[in-house]
Design an enzyme around this catalytic site. Structure first.
Site, PDB file in Angstrom:
ATOM      1  N   HIS A  67      -5.251   0.486   5.320  1.00 33.00           N
ATOM      2  CA  HIS A  67      -4.403  -0.912   4.747  1.00 33.00           C
ATOM      3  C   HIS A  67      -3.471  -0.596   3.025  1.00 33.00           C
ATOM      4  CE1 HIS A  67      -2.416  -4.923   4.226  1.00 33.00           C
ATOM      5  NE2 HIS A  67      -3.003  -4.479   2.474  1.00 33.00           N
ATOM      6  N   GLU A  68      -4.467  -0.012   2.389  1.00 29.62           N
ATOM      7  CA  GLU A  68      -4.611   0.500   0.997  1.00 29.62           C
ATOM      8  C   GLU A  68      -3.926   1.413   0.887  1.00 29.62           C
ATOM      9  OE1 GLU A  68      -4.637  -2.025  -1.171  1.00 29.62           O
ATOM     10  OE2 GLU A  68      -5.910  -3.806   0.232  1.00 29.62           O
ATOM     11  N   HIS A  71      -0.344   1.422   1.464  1.00 28.09           N
ATOM     12  CA  HIS A  71       0.523   0.738  -0.164  1.00 28.09           C
ATOM     13  C   HIS A  71       0.893   2.000  -0.191  1.00 28.09           C
ATOM     14  CE1 HIS A  71       0.748  -3.402   0.492  1.00 28.09           C
ATOM     15  NE2 HIS A  71      -1.006  -3.425   0.338  1.00 28.09           N
TER      16      HIS A  71
END
Length: 153
Positions: A67-68, A71
């Site tokens: 998820h990170e 980004h």
């Protein structure tokens, strides 16, 4: 898990799922409480919640890291890196990252302390979370002085 192991894991997941290297730092941040991780736009490093990582499986850890990294890579490619952007949603689904951080069942809400006062005029009991200066503050109902009773933890 140490920060060195975290750094290696993030680099491996980045190469395996995104086919791009992770060139910045991945660290644990004890101040994170409600999120699994955080991406910093200014210096591109990643923060992860150490208490959450200690209580979840490796598959869930990988989901948070993915998820990170979504980004991270989308921001560096100058594409939509925010949660509501289509680019982010498509890439997150493609790599199999988690949308939300899992909840830990053993984390309990702290019981907040209660400071109790009694009005000398009307007898109303007033509870607060912080102490107040009884020479300065008065009862909101009748305007009389307050008397400190006790602290309940």
């Amino acid at each position: 898990m140490t920060e060195l192991q975290l750094q290696q894991l993030v680099e491996e997941i980045s190469l395996q799922f995104f086919k791009r290297p992770f060139k910045h730092r991945a660290i644990f941040n004890k101040r994170l409480k409600t999120t699994g991780g955080r991406y910093h736009l200014t210096d591109h490093h990643l923060d992860f919640n150490p208490t959450l990582f200690a209580g979840i499986s490796q598959a869930e850890q990988a989901g948070i890291i993915k998820h990170e990294l979504c980004h991270y890579h989308l921001h560096l490619l100058k594409k939509g890196y925010r949660h509501q952007d289509r680019d982010f949603k498509v890439l997150l689904a493609k790599v199999g990252g988690s949308r939300y951080a899992p909840r830990l069942p053993q984390v309990k809400n702290k019981v907040k302390r209660q400071v109790m006062y009694r009005c000398l005029g009307c007898g109303q009991i007033i509870t607060r979370q912080r102490k107040i200066n009884t020479t300065r503050y008065v009862c909101g109902k009748c305007g009389e002085k307050l008397q400190f009773l006790k602290i309940v933890s």
